[in-house]
Design a protein around this motif. Structure first.
Motif, PDB file in Angstrom:
ATOM      1  N   THR A  45       0.843  -1.192   0.000  1.00 35.20           N
ATOM      2  CA  THR A  45       0.000   0.000   0.000  1.00 35.20           C
ATOM      3  C   THR A  45       0.880   1.245   0.000  1.00 35.20           C
ATOM      4  OG1 THR A  45      -1.694  -1.189   1.232  1.00 35.20           O
ATOM      5  CG2 THR A  45      -1.870   1.206   1.194  1.00 35.20           C
ATOM      6  N   GLU A  47       1.819   5.070   0.366  1.00 33.91           N
ATOM      7  CA  GLU A  47       1.263   6.121   1.224  1.00 33.91           C
ATOM      8  C   GLU A  47       1.983   7.446   0.986  1.00 33.91           C
ATOM      9  OE1 GLU A  47      -1.318   5.913   3.205  1.00 33.91           O
ATOM     10  OE2 GLU A  47      -1.576   3.739   3.198  1.00 33.91           O
ATOM     11  N   TYR A  49       2.123  10.988   3.238  1.00 32.72           N
ATOM     12  CA  TYR A  49       1.691  11.554   4.519  1.00 32.72           C
ATOM     13  C   TYR A  49       2.302  12.939   4.707  1.00 32.72           C
ATOM     14  CZ  TYR A  49       0.837  12.249   9.410  1.00 32.72           C
ATOM     15  OH  TYR A  49       0.419  12.774  10.598  1.00 32.72           O
ATOM     16  N   ARG A  59      -7.672   3.803  -4.554  1.00 30.07           N
ATOM     17  CA  ARG A  59      -6.893   2.566  -4.482  1.00 30.07           C
ATOM     18  C   ARG A  59      -7.413   1.540  -5.481  1.00 30.07           C
ATOM     19  NH1 ARG A  59      -2.643   3.858  -1.234  1.00 30.07           N
ATOM     20  NH2 ARG A  59      -3.309   4.719   0.731  1.00 30.07           N
ATOM     21  N   GLN A  86       0.920  -0.760  -6.918  1.00 31.60           N
ATOM     22  CA  GLN A  86       0.679  -1.454  -5.648  1.00 31.60           C
ATOM     23  C   GLN A  86       1.286  -2.854  -5.642  1.00 31.60           C
ATOM     24  OE1 GLN A  86      -3.681   0.574  -4.886  1.00 31.60           O
ATOM     25  NE2 GLN A  86      -3.618  -1.593  -5.190  1.00 31.60           N
ATOM     26  N   SER A  92      -2.429   3.092  -6.946  1.00 30.37           N
ATOM     27  CA  SER A  92      -3.025   4.100  -6.065  1.00 30.37           C
ATOM     28  C   SER A  92      -2.801   5.447  -6.731  1.00 30.37           C
ATOM     29  CB  SER A  92      -2.353   4.107  -4.689  1.00 30.37           C
ATOM     30  OG  SER A  92      -2.649   2.932  -3.973  1.00 30.37           O
ATOM     31  N   SER A 105       5.869   6.323   1.563  1.00 25.44           N
ATOM     32  CA  SER A 105       6.216   4.950   1.909  1.00 25.44           C
ATOM     33  C   SER A 105       5.624   4.009   0.864  1.00 25.44           C
ATOM     34  CB  SER A 105       5.726   4.580   3.318  1.00 25.44           C
ATOM     35  OG  SER A 105       4.330   4.646   3.405  1.00 25.44           O
TER      36      SER A 105
END
Length: 157
Positions: A45, A47, A49, A59, A86, A92, A105
């Motif tokens: 997954t 990410e 942030y 997703r 992914q 994503s 990440s």
């Protein structure tokens, strides 16, 4: 008692103590299934942030859907769309607009970006070894996997 007998008993005591520690630890370890190549590729997954209010992520987008969504991004002023694989053939897609630095990440492969920000704002990816600037030219840019894997930061603006 002979020296040989003392050594034998000492060795037996060491083996017993090691077994007393290792056997309970092995019983506590969770069972893990053997990898099954027939089950397909392993997924992860990606990410970014933080995501700020009004920003979003889609997703499990298939490859042909990714291309359509990146094209749609090209028609939306003021945003940058970042698509990343992914690991399972899906992607994503992040819709970003706020000028800020973010952490990344699980950015490993299939990175594609459409930057339709205003005022010439760039999308800047960087890591320990590589950095890439994506200009606000409203076209799709792809990044090689070896660079994508290195990236741990993203800056919009």
């Amino acid at each position: 008692m002979s020296l040989r007998s003392i050594r034998t008993r000492a060795a037996a005591m060491v083996v017993t103590m090691v077994a007393a520690v290792l056997v309970p630890l092995a019983a506590q370890a969770p069972a893990q299934a053997a990898p099954n190549a027939a089950a397909g590729p392993t997924a992860w997954t990606p990410e970014i942030y933080p995501l700020f209010s009004g920003e979003s992520v889609l997703r499990n987008v298939p490859s042909n859907g990714r291309d359509e969504l990146l094209s749609a991004c090209a028609s939306s002023n003021g945003i940058a769309c970042v698509s990343v694989g992914q690991g399972d053939g899906k992607h994503s897609i992040f819709h970003l607009y706020k000028c800020d630095t973010r952490s990344l990440s699980n950015f490993i492969d299939a990175l594609a970006v459409v930057n339709h920000q205003t005022g010439g704002a760039q999308v800047h990816f960087w890591g320990p070894s590589y950095e890439v600037y994506i200009p606000a030219d409203n076209t799709r840019h792809t990044v090689p996997d070896y660079q994508t894997y290195d990236f741990d930061r993203l800056d919009l603006c």
